[in-house]
Design a protein around this motif. Structure first.
Motif, PDB file in Angstrom:
ATOM      1  N   VAL A   1       0.861  -1.269   0.079  1.00  0.00           N
ATOM      2  CA  VAL A   1      -0.061  -0.094   0.021  1.00  0.00           C
ATOM      3  C   VAL A   1       0.791   1.265  -0.113  1.00  0.00           C
ATOM      4  CG1 VAL A   1      -1.712   1.417   1.294  1.00  0.00           C
ATOM      5  CG2 VAL A   1      -2.003  -1.126   1.109  1.00  0.00           C
TER       6      VAL A   1
ATOM      7  N   HIS B   1       3.743   1.667  -1.388  1.00  0.00           N
ATOM      8  CA  HIS B   1       4.136   2.036  -2.855  1.00  0.00           C
ATOM      9  C   HIS B   1       3.185   2.588  -3.459  1.00  0.00           C
ATOM     10  CE1 HIS B   1       6.965  -1.428  -2.112  1.00  0.00           C
ATOM     11  NE2 HIS B   1       7.912  -0.664  -2.553  1.00  0.00           N
ATOM     12  N   VAL B   2       1.798   2.412  -3.544  1.00  0.00           N
ATOM     13  CA  VAL B   2       0.897   3.088  -4.321  1.00  0.00           C
ATOM     14  C   VAL B   2       0.546   4.345  -3.659  1.00  0.00           C
ATOM     15  CG1 VAL B   2      -1.727   2.945  -4.607  1.00  0.00           C
ATOM     16  CG2 VAL B   2      -0.345   0.795  -4.586  1.00  0.00           C
ATOM     17  N   THR B   3       0.448   4.794  -2.377  1.00  0.00           N
ATOM     18  CA  THR B   3       0.315   5.989  -2.059  1.00  0.00           C
ATOM     19  C   THR B   3       1.762   6.699  -2.265  1.00  0.00           C
ATOM     20  OG1 THR B   3       1.203   5.322   0.338  1.00  0.00           O
ATOM     21  CG2 THR B   3      -1.137   5.409  -0.052  1.00  0.00           C
TER      22      THR B   3
ATOM     23  N   PHE C   1       0.982   7.678  -6.123  1.00  0.00           N
ATOM     24  CA  PHE C   1      -0.352   8.362  -6.464  1.00  0.00           C
ATOM     25  C   PHE C   1      -0.567   9.422  -5.520  1.00  0.00           C
ATOM     26  CE2 PHE C   1      -0.749   4.438  -8.883  1.00  0.00           C
ATOM     27  CZ  PHE C   1      -0.829   4.788 -10.153  1.00  0.00           C
TER      28      PHE C   1
ATOM     29  N   ILE D   1      -7.025   8.144 -11.694  1.00  0.00           N
ATOM     30  CA  ILE D   1      -5.893   7.345 -12.141  1.00  0.00           C
ATOM     31  C   ILE D   1      -6.207   6.361 -13.137  1.00  0.00           C
ATOM     32  CG2 ILE D   1      -4.329   5.597 -11.128  1.00  0.00           C
ATOM     33  CD1 ILE D   1      -4.763   6.837  -8.448  1.00  0.00           C
TER      34      ILE D   1
ATOM     35  N   ILE E   1      -1.420   2.857 -14.248  1.00  0.00           N
ATOM     36  CA  ILE E   1      -1.112   1.633 -13.240  1.00  0.00           C
ATOM     37  C   ILE E   1      -0.043   0.932 -13.865  1.00  0.00           C
ATOM     38  CG2 ILE E   1      -2.220  -0.380 -12.351  1.00  0.00           C
ATOM     39  CD1 ILE E   1      -4.819   1.346 -12.045  1.00  0.00           C
TER      40      ILE E   1
ATOM     41  N   PHE F   1       2.934   2.406 -13.626  1.00  0.00           N
ATOM     42  CA  PHE F   1       3.486   2.201 -12.161  1.00  0.00           C
ATOM     43  C   PHE F   1       4.362   0.880 -12.003  1.00  0.00           C
ATOM     44  CE2 PHE F   1       1.990   0.302  -8.206  1.00  0.00           C
ATOM     45  CZ  PHE F   1       2.933   1.073  -7.240  1.00  0.00           C
ATOM     46  N   LEU F   2       3.636  -0.379 -12.539  1.00  0.00           N
ATOM     47  CA  LEU F   2       3.912  -1.521 -12.771  1.00  0.00           C
ATOM     48  C   LEU F   2       5.266  -1.756 -13.494  1.00  0.00           C
ATOM     49  CD1 LEU F   2       0.700  -3.431 -12.601  1.00  0.00           C
ATOM     50  CD2 LEU F   2       1.951  -3.143 -10.391  1.00  0.00           C
TER      51      LEU F   2
ATOM     52  N   GLN G   1       1.348  -6.314  -5.985  1.00  0.00           N
ATOM     53  CA  GLN G   1       1.154  -5.128  -6.423  1.00  0.00           C
ATOM     54  C   GLN G   1      -0.049  -4.559  -7.090  1.00  0.00           C
ATOM     55  OE1 GLN G   1       3.604  -2.553  -4.393  1.00  0.00           O
ATOM     56  NE2 GLN G   1       1.408  -1.797  -4.522  1.00  0.00           N
TER      57      GLN G   1
ATOM     58  N   VAL H   1      -3.704  -2.596  -5.992  1.00  0.00           N
ATOM     59  CA  VAL H   1      -4.228  -1.472  -6.595  1.00  0.00           C
ATOM     60  C   VAL H   1      -5.664  -1.971  -7.041  1.00  0.00           C
ATOM     61  CG1 VAL H   1      -3.913  -0.213  -8.922  1.00  0.00           C
ATOM     62  CG2 VAL H   1      -2.061  -0.743  -7.646  1.00  0.00           C
TER      63      VAL H   1
ATOM     64  N   ILE I   1      -8.023  -0.983  -3.991  1.00  0.00           N
ATOM     65  CA  ILE I   1      -8.091   0.363  -3.768  1.00  0.00           C
ATOM     66  C   ILE I   1      -9.475   0.806  -4.480  1.00  0.00           C
ATOM     67  CG2 ILE I   1      -7.251   2.608  -3.621  1.00  0.00           C
ATOM     68  CD1 ILE I   1      -4.470   1.184  -2.958  1.00  0.00           C
TER      69      ILE I   1
END
Length: 65
Positions: free
Chosen positions: A18, A20-22, A25, A33, A38, A41-42, A58, A62, A65
């Protein structure tokens, strides 16, 4: 945060995923988004040497969320 139905290591892993996502983004509205965001990001995580399992985990975070 402690999830009563999961092991401590799993909780730690979820928090890491989580974060990493925050980190990427931040405060961006979810509706803004895009799937391309995404994917990028990956792709960046893959370029940093993350394993396929980590990338799948990951992506699953995502999706939640």
């Amino acid at each position: 945060m402690h999830y009563k139905t999961i092991q401590h290591q799993t909780e730690h892993r979820y928090k890491s995923l989580v974060s990493h996502v925050t980190d990427v983004f931040g405060e961006e509205y979810i509706k803004k988004i895009t799937p391309n965001d995404i994917d990028l990001f990956l792709k960046r995580l893959a370029e940093q040497g993350y394993s396929l399992k980590s990338l799948k985990d990951q992506a699953n975070i995502v999706k939640m969320i």
